[in-house]
Design a protein around this motif. Sequence first.
Motif, PDB file in Angstrom:
ATOM      1  N   GLU A 166       0.907  -1.078   0.011  1.00  0.00           N
ATOM      2  CA  GLU A 166       0.142   0.157   0.038  1.00  0.00           C
ATOM      3  C   GLU A 166       0.762   1.095  -0.171  1.00  0.00           C
ATOM      4  N   VAL A 167       1.926   1.351   0.909  1.00  0.00           N
ATOM      5  CA  VAL A 167       2.546   2.318   0.988  1.00  0.00           C
ATOM      6  C   VAL A 167       3.382   3.062  -0.326  1.00  0.00           C
ATOM      7  N   GLU A 168       4.054   1.733  -1.034  1.00  0.00           N
ATOM      8  CA  GLU A 168       4.816   1.996  -2.310  1.00  0.00           C
ATOM      9  C   GLU A 168       3.635   2.686  -3.502  1.00  0.00           C
ATOM     10  N   LEU A 169       2.578   2.032  -3.480  1.00  0.00           N
ATOM     11  CA  LEU A 169       1.320   2.487  -4.543  1.00  0.00           C
ATOM     12  C   LEU A 169       1.029   4.002  -3.992  1.00  0.00           C
ATOM     13  N   LEU A 170       0.965   4.237  -2.831  1.00  0.00           N
ATOM     14  CA  LEU A 170       0.796   5.851  -2.408  1.00  0.00           C
ATOM     15  C   LEU A 170       1.699   6.657  -2.766  1.00  0.00           C
ATOM     16  N   LEU A 171       2.995   6.176  -2.710  1.00  0.00           N
ATOM     17  CA  LEU A 171       3.952   6.976  -2.918  1.00  0.00           C
ATOM     18  C   LEU A 171       4.042   7.046  -4.350  1.00  0.00           C
ATOM     19  N   ALA A 172       3.503   6.189  -5.300  1.00  0.00           N
ATOM     20  CA  ALA A 172       3.496   6.465  -6.552  1.00  0.00           C
ATOM     21  C   ALA A 172       2.339   7.413  -7.000  1.00  0.00           C
ATOM     22  N   GLU A 173       1.562   7.385  -6.150  1.00  0.00           N
ATOM     23  CA  GLU A 173       0.473   8.671  -6.463  1.00  0.00           C
ATOM     24  C   GLU A 173       0.872   9.788  -5.962  1.00  0.00           C
ATOM     25  N   ALA A 185       3.896  10.831  -6.207  1.00  0.00           N
ATOM     26  CA  ALA A 185       4.840  11.094  -7.293  1.00  0.00           C
ATOM     27  C   ALA A 185       4.245  11.757  -8.572  1.00  0.00           C
ATOM     28  N   ILE A 186       2.949  11.182  -8.790  1.00  0.00           N
ATOM     29  CA  ILE A 186       2.253  11.602 -10.059  1.00  0.00           C
ATOM     30  C   ILE A 186       1.709  12.824  -9.707  1.00  0.00           C
ATOM     31  N   LYS A 187       1.236  13.376  -8.469  1.00  0.00           N
ATOM     32  CA  LYS A 187       0.685  14.640  -8.394  1.00  0.00           C
ATOM     33  C   LYS A 187       1.758  15.716  -8.054  1.00  0.00           C
ATOM     34  N   GLY A 188       3.051  15.236  -8.144  1.00  0.00           N
ATOM     35  CA  GLY A 188       4.149  16.039  -8.010  1.00  0.00           C
ATOM     36  C   GLY A 188       4.614  16.493  -6.617  1.00  0.00           C
ATOM     37  N   TRP A 189       3.937  15.677  -5.559  1.00  0.00           N
ATOM     38  CA  TRP A 189       4.212  15.905  -4.128  1.00  0.00           C
ATOM     39  C   TRP A 189       5.330  15.071  -3.720  1.00  0.00           C
ATOM     40  N   HIS A 190       5.860  14.496  -4.619  1.00  0.00           N
ATOM     41  CA  HIS A 190       7.214  13.578  -4.100  1.00  0.00           C
ATOM     42  C   HIS A 190       8.107  13.458  -5.323  1.00  0.00           C
ATOM     43  N   SER A 191       9.406  13.607  -5.076  1.00  0.00           N
ATOM     44  CA  SER A 191      10.322  13.478  -5.918  1.00  0.00           C
ATOM     45  C   SER A 191      10.823  12.247  -6.670  1.00  0.00           C
ATOM     46  N   GLY A 192      10.237  11.260  -5.884  1.00  0.00           N
ATOM     47  CA  GLY A 192      10.424   9.695  -6.622  1.00  0.00           C
ATOM     48  C   GLY A 192       9.837   9.612  -7.678  1.00  0.00           C
ATOM     49  N   SER A 193      10.456   8.430  -8.133  1.00  0.00           N
ATOM     50  CA  SER A 193       9.586   7.841  -9.656  1.00  0.00           C
ATOM     51  C   SER A 193       8.415   7.124  -9.539  1.00  0.00           C
ATOM     52  N   ALA A 194       7.278   7.657  -9.970  1.00  0.00           N
ATOM     53  CA  ALA A 194       5.977   6.922  -9.999  1.00  0.00           C
ATOM     54  C   ALA A 194       6.139   5.483 -10.570  1.00  0.00           C
ATOM     55  N   LYS A 195       7.167   5.466 -11.406  1.00  0.00           N
ATOM     56  CA  LYS A 195       7.124   3.988 -12.040  1.00  0.00           C
ATOM     57  C   LYS A 195       7.540   3.081 -11.046  1.00  0.00           C
ATOM     58  N   GLU A 196       8.890   3.681 -10.547  1.00  0.00           N
ATOM     59  CA  GLU A 196       9.485   2.600  -9.288  1.00  0.00           C
ATOM     60  C   GLU A 196       8.739   2.266  -8.313  1.00  0.00           C
ATOM     61  N   HIS A 197       8.021   3.103  -7.661  1.00  0.00           N
ATOM     62  CA  HIS A 197       7.075   3.098  -6.638  1.00  0.00           C
ATOM     63  C   HIS A 197       5.908   1.988  -7.137  1.00  0.00           C
ATOM     64  N   TYR A 198       5.547   2.117  -8.236  1.00  0.00           N
ATOM     65  CA  TYR A 198       4.366   1.410  -8.748  1.00  0.00           C
ATOM     66  C   TYR A 198       5.143  -0.223  -8.724  1.00  0.00           C
ATOM     67  N   GLU A 199       6.207  -0.081  -9.388  1.00  0.00           N
ATOM     68  CA  GLU A 199       6.741  -1.618  -9.340  1.00  0.00           C
ATOM     69  C   GLU A 199       7.021  -2.192  -8.177  1.00  0.00           C
ATOM     70  N   LYS A 200       7.667  -1.563  -7.174  1.00  0.00           N
ATOM     71  CA  LYS A 200       7.886  -1.937  -5.988  1.00  0.00           C
ATOM     72  C   LYS A 200       6.532  -2.189  -5.234  1.00  0.00           C
ATOM     73  N   GLY A 201       5.457  -1.621  -5.407  1.00  0.00           N
ATOM     74  CA  GLY A 201       4.149  -1.764  -4.650  1.00  0.00           C
ATOM     75  C   GLY A 201       3.697  -3.287  -5.319  1.00  0.00           C
ATOM     76  N   VAL A 202       3.706  -3.403  -6.533  1.00  0.00           N
ATOM     77  CA  VAL A 202       3.113  -4.518  -7.082  1.00  0.00           C
ATOM     78  C   VAL A 202       4.103  -5.830  -6.666  1.00  0.00           C
ATOM     79  N   ALA A 203       5.353  -5.650  -6.741  1.00  0.00           N
ATOM     80  CA  ALA A 203       6.387  -6.707  -6.211  1.00  0.00           C
ATOM     81  C   ALA A 203       5.972  -7.231  -4.846  1.00  0.00           C
TER      82      ALA A 203
END
Length: 499
Positions: A356-363, A365-383
């Motif tokens: 959940e945390v990684e997918l929330l971080l991906a979101e 990143a999409i909103k521009g509230w986090h400098s991380g990569s949405a793609k990387e957080h998404y992949e970490k969340g799914v894994a």
Amino acid sequence: MKINIINISKKVLLAPVMALVLSTACVEDLKEMNLNPNEISSLDYGIQLTKMQLAFTGGSYEIFRTSLGYCFASIQQMADLESPVSGVFLPGDKYLNDPLFASAFFDAAYFSEYRDIADYVNRSSEDPQAINYHAIGRIWKVMSAHRLTDIYGDVPYFDAGQGYISNLWFPKYDAQELIYKDMLKELDEAAASFDDMMPNPGDQDILYNGNIDQWKKFTYSLMLRLAMRISNVAPAESEAWVKKAIQGGVMTSNADLARVTHQTGGWINPFNAGFNTRDRIRLSATFVGWMKDNNDPRLNIIAWVENGGEQMGLPNGFDNTSIQDYPGGADLSAYSNVNPELRQYDSPSLHLTYAEVELLLAEAAIKGWHSGSAKEHYEKGVAAAMRQWDIFGIEIPSEAEINDYLKSHPFDSAKGMEMIGEQYWAATFLVNWEGYSKWRRTGYPVLTPTNYPSNVTNGQIPRRMTYSGEEYSINSDNINEAVSRQGADDFMTRVWWDK
């Protein structure tokens, strides 16, 4: 005869004193006789914390009724087949009104959780040696309150559980907006108050065994969840809290996920009775179909078919008559059921996961509230969502299978929210009240409502659950004030953040 006046005077003066001494002694004897040798005069913080954590995890009463009955079914992860004999097990499958099912979480929370939480927080606040216990208590109050307010909207919060502390027996209902402001404040202050040098609950803490570092990660991860929940109605506040949570330090692996381990013969997994005794419940065709369409390796972990056939979910909104034209007909052994390995007496309960945390971080990143990569957080969340099933002691997808899945489902920023929403839906299976809240906020996955005869939502997926009927008798002024502020006490009134 010579009378000794002095001796008589002494006896006269001593008589009331002796009577008082004897009377006091009798009273003390009576007090001692009335003491219950089995009564706990000073409740250990750790014992009470264990009880609070187990009470939140729940019993089969509320888990079957509100969780399975409405949350699972409303977001089309589960379905049931109404029959003339058994009736309906999951009213949320067909949007029917069952007041006892809808209010079960409300009833259970105020009966089983809040008295202990209020007492624990109050007692530990006055003990300088209980700093860490008090911090955990504040966090656990938020954990319980956020589930309750997400499901019902305005609920008693500031006055909850205060009956035995301040004789406040009729708590007022607080606006959800104010509840959220306080919950986020409580998490912030609690996280900052932890002290590694002070005592902690150790193994009486059945989430983290007193590991303060993990409690901090949990606290900031919960802050992230709550902050994102209000993103549609208070974007500026949401962004600020999201950034604070990330800076504080959220979960970094599946070792951090919050779960309760159950014991056969002890406090058993509450899903066990719900899944095992309601023989007309099956996985939804929507959920199973999505996994089949995506070649998801979790399908054979989550699902099991009794007759050994191909995985096939039960469509929502059908009964014994209308199902006849469906491939499996009314033969429930042909439909996918929950894997028995996930619903044993000692199967763990999930509360908040690293996925959940990684997918929330991906979101974020999409909103521009986090400098991380949405793609990387998404992949970490799914894994992480695929690997987390190993806590049930079952074989999980291999690293090759996980990598193949990610390669065949590459993150597309143009469809980012949809992809995150769908994966969050899958990742929160068995944390379904959270999946229900996430779906209401984002609208993903896109679900097609059913329109079963006699439904009470005009063929729309419920937006909240209804209050306990008892409240209208015993706390009528306060509940009526809440209804007048929030809107009708029905399934279609939206809570504050659901815009």
